[in-house]
Design a protein around this motif. Structure first.
Motif, PDB file in Angstrom:
ATOM      1  N   GLY A  52       0.792  -1.230   0.000  1.00 16.25           N
ATOM      2  CA  GLY A  52       0.000   0.000   0.000  1.00 16.25           C
ATOM      3  C   GLY A  52       0.809   1.257   0.000  1.00 16.25           C
ATOM      4  N   GLN A  53       2.111   1.146  -0.294  1.00 16.46           N
ATOM      5  CA  GLN A  53       2.973   2.335  -0.333  1.00 16.46           C
ATOM      6  C   GLN A  53       2.838   3.072  -1.662  1.00 16.46           C
ATOM      7  N   VAL A  54       2.402   2.343  -2.682  1.00 22.69           N
ATOM      8  CA  VAL A  54       2.200   2.915  -4.012  1.00 22.69           C
ATOM      9  C   VAL A  54       0.874   2.395  -4.545  1.00 22.69           C
ATOM     10  N   PHE A  55       0.094   3.285  -5.167  1.00 21.46           N
ATOM     11  CA  PHE A  55      -1.130   2.851  -5.828  1.00 21.46           C
ATOM     12  C   PHE A  55      -0.850   2.724  -7.321  1.00 21.46           C
ATOM     13  N   PRO A  56      -1.102   1.554  -7.920  1.00 31.22           N
ATOM     14  CA  PRO A  56      -0.794   1.374  -9.342  1.00 31.22           C
ATOM     15  C   PRO A  56      -1.734   2.175 -10.225  1.00 31.22           C
ATOM     16  N   THR A  57      -1.219   2.588 -11.387  1.00 23.38           N
ATOM     17  CA  THR A  57      -2.098   3.211 -12.381  1.00 23.38           C
ATOM     18  C   THR A  57      -3.023   2.133 -12.938  1.00 23.38           C
ATOM     19  N   LEU A  58      -4.054   2.551 -13.644  1.00 18.63           N
ATOM     20  CA  LEU A  58      -4.982   1.570 -14.224  1.00 18.63           C
ATOM     21  C   LEU A  58      -4.261   0.669 -15.228  1.00 18.63           C
ATOM     22  N   ALA A  59      -3.334   1.244 -15.987  1.00 17.19           N
ATOM     23  CA  ALA A  59      -2.603   0.440 -16.969  1.00 17.19           C
ATOM     24  C   ALA A  59      -1.773  -0.630 -16.261  1.00 17.19           C
ATOM     25  N   THR A  60      -1.123  -0.256 -15.171  1.00 14.46           N
ATOM     26  CA  THR A  60      -0.325  -1.227 -14.412  1.00 14.46           C
ATOM     27  C   THR A  60      -1.215  -2.278 -13.785  1.00 14.46           C
ATOM     28  N   LEU A  61      -2.324  -1.829 -13.235  1.00 17.05           N
ATOM     29  CA  LEU A  61      -3.236  -2.769 -12.592  1.00 17.05           C
ATOM     30  C   LEU A  61      -3.835  -3.737 -13.610  1.00 17.05           C
ATOM     31  N   LEU A  62      -4.077  -3.255 -14.813  1.00 16.63           N
ATOM     32  CA  LEU A  62      -4.599  -4.123 -15.859  1.00 16.63           C
ATOM     33  C   LEU A  62      -3.590  -5.206 -16.225  1.00 16.63           C
TER      34      LEU A  62
END
Length: 206
Positions: A54-64
């Motif tokens: 939870g130190q970084v929130f992924p972008t949608l592209a990364t999460l995809l």
């Protein structure tokens, strides 16, 4: 996306989804290490570790990219979070004492011990039988019932059988058979009753 670049409102909103723990749960379910997941996503093990913690929130592209590895959609990460555990304290002063529904004298008084719980898997009561009370009206309901005598003694009649329970005794029975109770030996009796089923004794009056 770094946490420090987010507003407090957006950060709190993203934290509520628990994206990092969900990524970790998917990875562990596949018995996959961080380095191995990194090979599939093009992300470093260090970055994946920061996402999971939870130190970084992924972008949608990364999460995809992560979602495609595990064969899930983005909705997997943005669905309802973990439910809060049910926790309800019922103070003795808040309980309401009610009588059973009979045509004659009240056979026993009962207090719900779990009335604030909307979807309880069972119902729990403190039941009190006076020394002079008559046998309660026979009743039945779905599920099962367990009684524990905490004071006095209780006479239970069920399916042609009568049993007297003393202080410290307990009984479990199929509540689909008609049953009734009364205080035995001319003394007041108190019982903890735990009931399952859609029509428990006492709430509907059998």
């Amino acid at each position: 996306m770094n946490r420090t670049a987010l507003s407090d409102t957006l950060q709190d909103g993203l934290e509520a989804y628990r994206i990092g723990p969900k990524v970790r749960a998917l990875r562990l379910a596949k018995d996959m290490g961080l380095a191995q997941l990194g090979e599939h996503t093009g992300l470093s093990a260090a970055m994946l570790s920061r996402i999971e913690r939870g130190q970084v929130f992924p972008t949608l592209a990364t999460l995809l990219r992560i979602a495609l590895v595990f064969g899930v959609g983005l909705d997997h990460f943005f669905g309802p979070g973990e439910e809060e555990p049910v926790f309800e304290v019922v103070r003795a002063s808040d309980r309401l004492k009610l009588g059973d529904k009979t045509d004659g004298p009240v056979s026993y008084l009962f207090e719900s011990l779990d009335f604030p719980v909307a979807k309880s898997r069972f119902q729990a009561y403190l039941a009190e039988f006076s020394a002079t009370a008559v046998q309660s009206k026979p009743h039945s309901h779905e599920g099962a019932e367990m009684l524990y005598v905490i004071e006095g003694s209780l006479q239970l009649a069920i399916h042609g059988r009568t049993e007297v329970l003393q202080k410290g005794d307990s009984v479990y029975f199929d509540a689909g058979f008609e049953h009734s109770y009364r205080a035995a030996d001319g003394q007041r009796c108190k019982v903890i009753a735990v009931v399952s089923g859609s029509n428990p004794a006492g709430r509907e009056g059998g």
